[in-house]
Scaffold this active site. Structure first.
Site, PDB file in Angstrom:
ATOM      1  N   SER A  46      -5.151  -0.738   5.657  1.00  9.65           N
ATOM      2  CA  SER A  46      -5.675  -1.245   4.382  1.00  9.65           C
ATOM      3  C   SER A  46      -7.096  -0.727   4.172  1.00  9.65           C
ATOM      4  O   SER A  46      -7.778  -0.371   5.149  1.00  9.65           O
ATOM      5  CB  SER A  46      -5.729  -2.781   4.418  1.00  9.65           C
ATOM      6  OG  SER A  46      -6.395  -3.292   3.289  1.00  9.65           O
TER       7      SER A  46
ATOM      8  N   TYR B 193      -8.588 -11.211   7.766  1.00 10.99           N
ATOM      9  CA  TYR B 193      -7.658 -10.080   7.559  1.00 10.99           C
ATOM     10  C   TYR B 193      -8.276  -8.728   7.941  1.00 10.99           C
ATOM     11  O   TYR B 193      -7.639  -7.941   8.653  1.00 10.99           O
ATOM     12  CB  TYR B 193      -7.217 -10.130   6.094  1.00 10.99           C
ATOM     13  CG  TYR B 193      -6.282  -9.068   5.595  1.00 10.99           C
ATOM     14  CD1 TYR B 193      -4.909  -9.124   5.870  1.00 10.99           C
ATOM     15  CD2 TYR B 193      -6.747  -8.029   4.793  1.00 10.99           C
ATOM     16  CE1 TYR B 193      -4.045  -8.161   5.352  1.00 10.99           C
ATOM     17  CE2 TYR B 193      -5.886  -7.073   4.277  1.00 10.99           C
ATOM     18  CZ  TYR B 193      -4.542  -7.146   4.561  1.00 10.99           C
ATOM     19  OH  TYR B 193      -3.686  -6.199   4.052  1.00 10.99           O
TER      20      TYR B 193
HETATM   21  P1  NAD Z   1       4.824  -8.067   0.698  1.00 10.98           P
HETATM   22  O1  NAD Z   1       4.520  -9.504   0.960  1.00 10.98           O
HETATM   23  O2  NAD Z   1       5.360  -7.678  -0.632  1.00 10.98           O
HETATM   24  O3  NAD Z   1       5.803  -7.518   1.831  1.00 10.98           O
HETATM   25  C1  NAD Z   1       5.560  -7.782   3.168  1.00 10.98           C
HETATM   26  C2  NAD Z   1       6.881  -7.886   3.925  1.00 10.98           C
HETATM   27  O4  NAD Z   1       6.570  -8.158   5.300  1.00 10.98           O
HETATM   28  C3  NAD Z   1       7.772  -9.033   3.430  1.00 10.98           C
HETATM   29  O5  NAD Z   1       9.104  -8.593   3.262  1.00 10.98           O
HETATM   30  C4  NAD Z   1       7.655 -10.082   4.532  1.00 10.98           C
HETATM   31  O6  NAD Z   1       8.832 -10.877   4.685  1.00 10.98           O
HETATM   32  C5  NAD Z   1       7.435  -9.179   5.755  1.00 10.98           C
HETATM   33  N1  NAD Z   1       6.790  -9.921   6.846  1.00 10.98           N
HETATM   34  C6  NAD Z   1       5.728 -10.752   6.767  1.00 10.98           C
HETATM   35  N2  NAD Z   1       5.467 -11.292   7.966  1.00 10.98           N
HETATM   36  C7  NAD Z   1       6.377 -10.777   8.820  1.00 10.98           C
HETATM   37  C8  NAD Z   1       6.612 -10.951  10.197  1.00 10.98           C
HETATM   38  N3  NAD Z   1       5.875 -11.791  10.940  1.00 10.98           N
HETATM   39  N4  NAD Z   1       7.623 -10.262  10.774  1.00 10.98           N
HETATM   40  C9  NAD Z   1       8.392  -9.412  10.033  1.00 10.98           C
HETATM   41  N5  NAD Z   1       8.220  -9.225   8.717  1.00 10.98           N
HETATM   42  C10 NAD Z   1       7.218  -9.898   8.120  1.00 10.98           C
HETATM   43  O7  NAD Z   1       3.465  -7.282   1.029  1.00 10.98           O
HETATM   44  P2  NAD Z   1       2.949  -5.821   0.639  1.00 10.98           P
HETATM   45  O8  NAD Z   1       1.872  -6.006  -0.354  1.00 10.98           O
HETATM   46  O9  NAD Z   1       4.093  -4.914   0.346  1.00 10.98           O
HETATM   47  O10 NAD Z   1       2.255  -5.422   2.010  1.00 10.98           O
HETATM   48  C11 NAD Z   1       2.867  -4.517   2.930  1.00 10.98           C
HETATM   49  C12 NAD Z   1       1.796  -4.022   3.897  1.00 10.98           C
HETATM   50  O11 NAD Z   1       0.790  -3.338   3.170  1.00 10.98           O
HETATM   51  C13 NAD Z   1       1.078  -5.134   4.657  1.00 10.98           C
HETATM   52  O12 NAD Z   1       0.801  -4.698   5.972  1.00 10.98           O
HETATM   53  C14 NAD Z   1      -0.215  -5.309   3.892  1.00 10.98           C
HETATM   54  O13 NAD Z   1      -1.243  -5.826   4.704  1.00 10.98           O
HETATM   55  C15 NAD Z   1      -0.477  -3.879   3.482  1.00 10.98           C
HETATM   56  N6  NAD Z   1      -1.349  -3.710   2.312  1.00 10.98           N
HETATM   57  C16 NAD Z   1      -0.994  -4.208   1.095  1.00 10.98           C
HETATM   58  C17 NAD Z   1      -1.850  -3.992   0.023  1.00 10.98           C
HETATM   59  C18 NAD Z   1      -1.537  -4.503  -1.355  1.00 10.98           C
HETATM   60  O14 NAD Z   1      -2.436  -4.479  -2.212  1.00 10.98           O
HETATM   61  N7  NAD Z   1      -0.330  -4.936  -1.655  1.00 10.98           N
HETATM   62  C19 NAD Z   1      -3.049  -3.288   0.188  1.00 10.98           C
HETATM   63  C20 NAD Z   1      -3.358  -2.814   1.454  1.00 10.98           C
HETATM   64  C21 NAD Z   1      -2.497  -3.010   2.506  1.00 10.98           C
END
Ligand code: NAD
Length: 258
Positions: free
Chosen positions: A143, A156
Site C-alpha cells: 500500500s 495499518y
Molecule cells: P476488499 O475488502 O475488497 O477485499 C479483501 C479480501 O480479503 C476480501 O475478500 C476478504 O474476505 C479477504 N480477507 C480479509 N481478511 C482475510 C483473512 N484473514 N484471510 C483470508 N482472506 C481475508 O479489499 P481491497 O480493497 O480489495 O484490498 C485488497 C488488498 O489491497 C489489501 O491487502 C489492502 O490492504 C490492499 N490495498 C487496498 C487499497 C484500496 O484503496 N482499496 C489501497 C492499498 C492497498
C-alpha cells in the site's frame, strides 16, 4: 498473441473481493489455472463458479491467512487441485485504523496477523515446492501506507511497511534459486473496502470527491489498474524484476504540496 500466463498456476489470496478478484479474473483471462483463497468461502465459491462459466479453471479454498495451520491446509488443497503453484499473490488484507493509545492488543495482533503475517504464512507454505521446482513468483499487495503516513490510520501502515520489508528480504533470500518476490503499493482504489470507508464518513459523496481531488490525476484508481501491474510482475516478462515495490497511486505519493 499467446495468453501471458499460459500453463501457469496461481494462488490468489483475498480473491473473493476488490483487488484480489480483479487479479483473479485477469489471470484467468490470461490462461492461468487458479486457486482462490479467501476467508469468505461463499464469495470465493461464487467467483470460481463465475470463472468456470466462462471456460476457466479455478478452485475456491477457504482459509484465514492469519492462521498458519489454516493456510497450510488450504495450500495443500490448492496444490492437489492445481498440481503445483507457480505464482502466489498475497491480496488478503483489512483496514485496521485506530487511535494509537486506545488500540487494543487484539487489534494490534489482528492488523499484523492479517496484513503482514498472513502474507508470510502463504509464502512459507508455497516456497518449499517453488524452490524444489526452481521457479516461482510472489506478488504482495502492500500500500502507499507502506511508504507514507496518513494520520488516523494507525496501525495499518506498520504492517504495510513490514510487508515491503518482507518482499525485499525474501526476494534476496531466494533470488539465485528462481524465485522472485515483488510488491505493489496501490493508492486509493475503488473496492468494497474503500466503499465501506466512504460509507463510514458523515457525507460519503463529499469524502469521495475530496479523495479524488487529492490525487494529481483527479480520480480514484480501479482494481483492474492494480491487476494489470500484478499480471506483469507475476509473468515471465518481469523476470529481471525482484525485491522491489511498484507504486500505483496516480503520482500522489511524489507530491510535496499543491
Ligand atoms: P476488499 O475488502 O475488497 O477485499 C479483501 C479480501 O480479503 C476480501 O475478500 C476478504 O474476505 C479477504 N480477507 C480479509 N481478511 C482475510 C483473512 N484473514 N484471510 C483470508 N482472506 C481475508 O479489499 P481491497 O480493497 O480489495 O484490498 C485488497 C488488498 O489491497 C489489501 O491487502 C489492502 O490492504 C490492499 N490495498 C487496498 C487499497 C484500496 O484503496 N482499496 C489501497 C492499498 C492497498
Amino acid at each position: 498473441m499467446r495468453p501471458r500466463l499460459e500453463n501457469k498456476t496461481a494462488l490468489i489470496t483475498g480473491a473473493a473481493s476488490g483487488i484480489g478478484s480483479a487479479i483473479a479474473r485477469l489471470f484467468a483471462r490470461e490462461g492461468a489455472v487458479l486457486a482462490l483463497l479467501d476467508v469468505d468461502a461463499a464469495a470465493a465459491d461464487a467467483l470460481a463458479c463465475e470463472l468456470a462459466g466462462t471456460g476457466h479453471h479455478a478452485v475456491a479454498v477457504q482459509a484465514d491467512v492469519s492462521k498458519a495451520d489454516d493456510v497450510q491446509r488450504a495450500v495443500a488443497h490448492a496444490k492437489q487441485a492445481l498440481g503445483r503453484i507457480d505464482i502466489l499473490v498475497n491480496g488478503a488484507g483489512i483496514n485496521v485504523f485506530r487511535d494509537p493509545l486506545s488500540l487494543s492488543d487484539a487489534d494490534w495482533q489482528l492488523n499484523l496477523g492479517v496484513n503482514l503475517q498472513g502474507a508470510w504464512h502463504c509464502a512459507h507454505a508455497v516456497l518449499p515446492s517453488m524452490l524444489e521446482a526452481g521457479y516461482g513468483h510472489i506478488v504482495n499487495i502492500a500500500s502507499v501506507h507502506g511508504h507514507k503516513i496518513i494520520p488516523g490510520c494507525f496501525p495499518y501502515p506498520v504492517a504495510k511497511h513490514g510487508l515491503i520489508g518482507l518482499t525485499r528480504a525474501l526476494g534476496l533470500e531466494y533470488a539465485a534459486r528462481g524465485i522472485r518476490v515483488n510488491s505493489i503499493s496501490p493508492g486509493l482504489i475503488l473496492t468494497p473496502a474503500a466503499e465501506r470507508y466512504f460509507q463510514s464518513c458523515p457525507d460519503p459523496d463529499a469524502e469521495r470527491r475530496r479523495q479524488a481531488e487529492l490525487l494529481p490525476c483527479k480520480r480514484i484508481g480501479t482494481p483492474d489498474e492494480v491487476a494489470y501491474a500484478a499480471l506483469f510482475l507475476a509473468s515471465d516478462e518481469a523476470r529481471f524484476i525482484n525485491a522491489t515495490d511498484l507504486l500505483i497511486d496516480g503520482g500522489r505519493s511524489q507530491l510535496y504540496h499543491d
